[in-house]
Design a protein around this motif. Structure first.
Motif, PDB file in Angstrom:
ATOM      1  N   LYS A 144       0.832  -1.205   0.000  1.00 54.16           N
ATOM      2  CA  LYS A 144       0.000   0.000   0.000  1.00 54.16           C
ATOM      3  C   LYS A 144       0.868   1.257   0.000  1.00 54.16           C
ATOM      4  CE  LYS A 144      -3.182   2.582   2.927  1.00 54.16           C
ATOM      5  NZ  LYS A 144      -3.846   2.676   4.241  1.00 54.16           N
ATOM      6  N   GLU A 203       1.166   4.125  -3.000  1.00 56.99           N
ATOM      7  CA  GLU A 203       0.965   5.548  -2.714  1.00 56.99           C
ATOM      8  C   GLU A 203       2.151   6.374  -3.199  1.00 56.99           C
ATOM      9  OE1 GLU A 203       0.310   5.686   1.461  1.00 56.99           O
ATOM     10  OE2 GLU A 203      -1.827   5.190   1.321  1.00 56.99           O
ATOM     11  N   SER A 248      -8.213   1.901  -5.200  1.00 54.75           N
ATOM     12  CA  SER A 248      -8.380   2.427  -3.844  1.00 54.75           C
ATOM     13  C   SER A 248      -7.381   3.542  -3.556  1.00 54.75           C
ATOM     14  CB  SER A 248      -8.209   1.290  -2.833  1.00 54.75           C
ATOM     15  OG  SER A 248      -8.242   1.776  -1.514  1.00 54.75           O
ATOM     16  N   PRO A 261     -11.500  11.141   1.867  1.00 53.55           N
ATOM     17  CA  PRO A 261     -11.384   9.682   1.996  1.00 53.55           C
ATOM     18  C   PRO A 261     -10.413   9.321   3.121  1.00 53.55           C
ATOM     19  CG  PRO A 261     -10.141  10.447   0.100  1.00 53.55           C
ATOM     20  CD  PRO A 261     -10.905  11.633   0.616  1.00 53.55           C
ATOM     21  N   HIS A 276      -8.488   6.601  -5.416  1.00 52.69           N
ATOM     22  CA  HIS A 276      -9.719   7.120  -4.822  1.00 52.69           C
ATOM     23  C   HIS A 276      -9.453   7.840  -3.503  1.00 52.69           C
ATOM     24  CE1 HIS A 276     -13.872   7.368  -3.507  1.00 52.69           C
ATOM     25  NE2 HIS A 276     -13.524   6.745  -2.388  1.00 52.69           N
ATOM     26  N   LYS A 277      -8.493   7.322  -2.720  1.00 54.17           N
ATOM     27  CA  LYS A 277      -8.220   7.898  -1.403  1.00 54.17           C
ATOM     28  C   LYS A 277      -7.168   9.002  -1.441  1.00 54.17           C
ATOM     29  CE  LYS A 277      -9.488   3.727   1.149  1.00 54.17           C
ATOM     30  NZ  LYS A 277      -9.036   2.665   2.077  1.00 54.17           N
ATOM     31  N   CYS A 278      -6.595   9.258  -2.591  1.00 48.75           N
ATOM     32  CA  CYS A 278      -5.601  10.333  -2.711  1.00 48.75           C
ATOM     33  C   CYS A 278      -6.300  11.683  -2.523  1.00 48.75           C
ATOM     34  CB  CYS A 278      -4.919  10.271  -4.075  1.00 48.75           C
ATOM     35  SG  CYS A 278      -3.797  11.656  -4.372  1.00 48.75           S
ATOM     36  N   ILE A 279      -5.879  12.441  -1.546  1.00 45.72           N
ATOM     37  CA  ILE A 279      -6.525  13.709  -1.230  1.00 45.72           C
ATOM     38  C   ILE A 279      -6.383  14.701  -2.378  1.00 45.72           C
ATOM     39  CG2 ILE A 279      -6.587  15.641   0.374  1.00 45.72           C
ATOM     40  CD1 ILE A 279      -7.554  13.023   1.535  1.00 45.72           C
ATOM     41  N   TYR A 281      -8.733  13.630  -5.061  1.00 44.52           N
ATOM     42  CA  TYR A 281     -10.117  13.782  -4.610  1.00 44.52           C
ATOM     43  C   TYR A 281     -10.559  15.239  -4.656  1.00 44.52           C
ATOM     44  CZ  TYR A 281     -14.216  13.504  -1.593  1.00 44.52           C
ATOM     45  OH  TYR A 281     -15.483  13.611  -1.092  1.00 44.52           O
TER      46      TYR A 281
END
Length: 863
Positions: free
Chosen positions: A493, A497, A530, A863, A533-536, A539
């Motif tokens: 993970k 990132e 994921s 997220p 999607h969760k990357c600020i 987003y």
């Protein structure tokens, strides 16, 4: 009985201090006589006293302090005392001049064998390791912005031993050779006994457990940030750091564990600590100084915020005989305390002892302890994890190298690459342990393994790679045989990132493609999605707001009465109109003020020349003069409406305070004004739909023409008539059905000063007067309204389910139509306002500029 059960069953407390019992695995009766050895060892100690005055003075002061603190009691002279099942502890001293506080460490030798061949230590249970490994504490310690260290003063001696076991901790003492030897019993946990570390640390852990519910932060520090008596902790908030240090002193003080030698990389943290708790003039802390051999002599310098390793290795010359080890390493393997140890490879050394050659590089490997898992989850950043591992590898390399070959300063590319490979290997051991061991042992994996389709093999570095079908290609080795990763592992993970950022926030497919050039993450498509999607950052460019289920209709939608009894109002525009006809005319802005009945959808349109409170009040007076005074008005949070509300309230106050001057019928006819949440237009869906319908006709008639005020007003009246003639419910295909019910049915013929009439529907039409027939027709319209129109409002046309949710404490982006998404403000939800069906639609948000109230449609949870 194990140590934990023994501790829970026997341990008590007196005035806060813990009283423990030494856990024994055999009866003290098997101990032989130990007095003779204790006498002999004490005489040797006295000989050292006579040769070293400073050592003698320090040792005698130590014993004197021991007695003053009541940690030791003299019970008589040797000739007078006759104890059964007693054990005499030989003792000696070790000088440590580098120590900031305790220069002399007195060691009580409980491993000395009695005449039966059994020592006191051999009777004791050692107890399990109940603190985190030092490497875990060190790695975690380096992650915080503000770090703090301290240690517990005389930790072992702060724990009392039950009185019936004092006789197993007997020492001999006299401060002058001319005196008789005295017999003294030690009443506290004694350094040098097997169970001492467990007993002292277990008492500390007990304090952490006791405060877990009331002070969770302090409990976590006590349970996870102590290495024996050394505290290494940190915080990312300066205020929490200060408060936690004070509270930690209080909690440990309740168990009589005073903290000393406080140090921090941020001196302000120390200011609030009580006098006497502050650090002395030294700037560093030797971590685990009671056991330097185990902790490798690690020191932390608070001023420079660096870890320093003191390695005393002397190398005489550049050459060694073949087959020999450096004298500093021989017979004393260098151990890495905790999860890994340094394993030397003697087979690399030449075996011909006749020739001298330059000192070869000692090959080292890290061997993982089976019951330990590397703390990947402690890290939230791959670069930091990579550097920490490089730090460990450099440290191990420096331990086995001479001074010329040691590495310092910035990490090299090779060091960082090696650390990454080791992290990959550790993650593989954690994720594919069975496959890893199978390949290592028999070079094949189980037929049911999920890696079977990849035909994995283990390279020379011990890393699992894809065998695959590309062996005959011209691709690079990493492309043909990428390293295998598990998409469920925390390391993978972090790696995704990091690559997502390196690729300038690439989409999931491109992210996965680039990673597969070197690595093969198993089942990683969902992980790639994921991560994106969760990357600020990503987003914030495409935020998604929360949309609760469509709410129930307000009670005003079902209130039968005169039209416009409960009214919604809104503005539309601007529209361009001419101030006059002919030459010299000028274009001016104008607006349309819309009033719509909440129950019947009847519409009233007024032209307004500006967005001022005064012009709105004039439009409101015209509306009331022709449609009657409403009981309630709903509107957006516009400033012109806010001003109007204040003026209306003043007017209402004037009317109610002067009720003797007006008729009784006007007493309670004030207008109640209701504001919707800020920037929540969908809360006024009815008037927004009315504005949309009005613009539909206006744009098609006006085109690019500019009307005068009179022409524009006339056009509005015509549009108003059209809109009020629309059917309220679907048309029937039966030609015998009456004409469809429209808002106009409720407007035509109603006097502005009408009063409530009795029900006429049940009366025969022949018995009614002309006036009553008119009222009967009006009431007939309301009957049809109930039967035909209300039933059509039952279904939800959109927002049929909840999409997303908010909770107190989460971070949100606040939509602002005037700014690009990247500039939208961040806020934290502090309060939710729940509606009649227990669904929240509005929340209170804390921002840098204060608190605001926003509808969910303007909030995008991060997220």
């Amino acid at each position: 009985m194990d140590c934990e059960t023994h501790f829970n069953d026997i341990t008590t407390r007196t005035q806060g201090r813990f009283v423990v019992s030494i856990p024994l695995k055999a009866s003290p009766k098997i101990l032989g006589e130990s007095l003779g050895l204790a006498k002999s060892r004490f005489k040797s100690l006295e000989q050292k006293f006579s040769k070293e005055y400073q050592f003698s003075r320090m040792y005698k002061n130590f014993i004197l302090e021991y007695e003053k603190l009541n940690h030791m009691q003299t019970i008589g002279e040797v000739s007078e005392v006759n104890l059964e099942e007693a054990y005499y502890l030989p003792h000696h001293g070790i000088l440590r001049m580098h120590s900031a506080t305790t220069k002399l460490r007195t060691v009580f030798d409980a491993s000395a064998r009695s005449t039966s061949g059994v020592s006191f230590n051999e009777l004791q249970l050692k107890g399990p390791v109940i603190q985190d490994y030092l490497v875990s504490i060190l790695l975690r310690f380096r992650q915080y912005k503000y770090v703090v260290t301290a240690d517990i003063e005389k930790m072992y001696r702060l724990v009392l031993v039950s009185k019936d076991q004092h006789k197993m901790q007997i020492i001999l003492w006299r401060d002058n050779e001319n005196k008789a030897l005295s017999v003294c019993e030690l009443s506290t946990v004694t350094y040098g006994t097997t169970s001492a570390p467990f007993l002292a640390i277990r008492c500390l852990v007990e304090l952490g457990k006791l405060c877990e519910r009331e002070f969770p932060i302090i409990s976590n520090i006590i349970l996870h940030d102590f290495y024996v008596d050394d505290l290494l902790t940190g915080f990312d908030d300066i205020h929490i750091a200060k408060e936690s240090c004070l509270k930690l002193c209080e909690v440990l003080g309740s168990g009589c564990f005073p903290l000393r030698k406080w140090r921090s990389n941020f001196p302000d943290i120390m200011h609030d600590l009580k006098e006497g708790k502050l650090a002395d003039s030294s700037e560093g802390l030797v971590i685990g100084e009671d056991d330097v051999a185990k902790t490798l002599g690690i020191s932390w310098m608070s001023k420079t915020d660096k870890l320093i390793f003191h390695i005393d290795v002397e190398m005489k010359g550049e050459c060694l005989s073949r087959g020999s080890y450096p004298s500093s390493l021989n017979n004393s393997n260098i151990w890495w305390q905790g999860p890994y140890w340094l394993q030397e490879s003697p087979d690399l050394w030449p075996k011909d002892n006749k020739t001298s050659i330059p000192l070869p590089e000692i090959k080292t490997t890290l061997v993982a302890v089976s019951e330990f898992k590397f703390p990947f989850e402690r890290f939230s950043n791959l670069n930091r994890l990579r550097r920490c591992m490089a730090f460990i590898l450099r440290f191990i390399k420096n331990c086995s190298s001479n001074k010329e070959n040691r590495s310092f300063g910035v990490f090299t590319t090779t060091e960082l690459d090696n650390s990454l490979k080791l992290l990959v290997k550790l993650s593989q051991i954690s994720s594919f342990n069975k496959e890893y061991n199978d390949l290592k042992a028999v070079n094949e994996i189980d037929k049911k393994s999920k890696l079977l389709s990849l035909n994995p093999f283990m390279d020379t570095s011990g890393i699992l790679r894809v065998g695959g079908r590309l062996q005959n290609s011209n691709f690079q080795f990493n492309k043909k045989h990428p390293m295998i990763l598990s998409s469920k592992h925390h390391f993978t993970k972090l790696f995704f990132e990091q690559e997502h950022k390196n690729l300038l926030h690439a989409e999931p497919l491109q992210l996965l493609y680039n990673i597969r050039e070197t690595y093969w993450p198993v089942a990683a498509r969902n992980l790639a999605r994921s991560i994106v999607h969760k990357c600020i950052q990503c987003y914030r460019l495409k935020p998604k707001s929360v949309q609760p289920i469509m709410g129930n209709l307000p009670s005003g939608r079902f209130l039968s009465g005169f039209p416009f009894q409960i009214t919604d109002t809104d503005y539309a525009g601007p529209f361009h109109v001419l101030n006059k006809r002919g030459r010299g005319s000028k274009i001016m802005k104008g607006y349309v003020c819309l009033f719509i009945c909440l129950a019947t959808k009847s519409i009233h349109l007024e032209f307004v020349s500006s967005l001022s409170t005064e012009d709105f009040l004039l439009a409101l007076k015209r509306f009331i003069s022709r449609r009657g005074k409403p009981s309630q008005i709903y509107s957006d949070h516009g400033t012109n409406f806010i001003g109007a509300n204040r003026n209306l309230k003043a007017l209402y106050d004037f009317l109610t305070q002067n009720e003797c001057l007006i008729s009784d019928s006007m007493n309670n006819q004030g207008i109640r004004w209701n504001f919707n949440p800020v920037q929540a237009p969908h809360f006024g869906g009815l008037w927004e739909a009315g504005v949309k319908a009005m613009k539909y006709h206006l744009k098609r008639v006006s085109g690019k023409s500019n009307f005068t005020v009179e022409e524009f007003t006339t056009l509005l009246c015509q549009i108003e008539a059209i809109l009020n003639s629309r059917p309220l419910c679907p048309l029937s295909t039966n030609p015998l059905d009456p004409s469809p019910l429209t808002p106009a049915h409720f407007i035509i013929g109603r006097p502005l000063t009408s009063i409530l009439e009795p029900v006429m529907i049940l009366e025969k039409e022949s018995r009614l007067s002309r006036y009553q027939k008119i009222e009967n027709a009006r009431q007939h319209f309301w009957t049809r309204w109930y039967k035909e129109y209300i039933s059509e409002l039952q279904q939800r046309s959109k927002w049929k389910t909840n999409h997303g949710e908010l909770a107190e404490g989460i971070l949100v982006l606040i939509k602002d139509d005037k700014l690009p998404p990247l500039n939208w403000k961040l806020g934290r939800v502090t309060k939710l306002f729940r509606g009649s069906i227990n669904i929240s639609r509005v929340s209170e948000i804390l921002t840098n500029n204060g608190t605001v109230i926003r509808d969910f449609s303007k909030l995008c949870p991060l997220p």
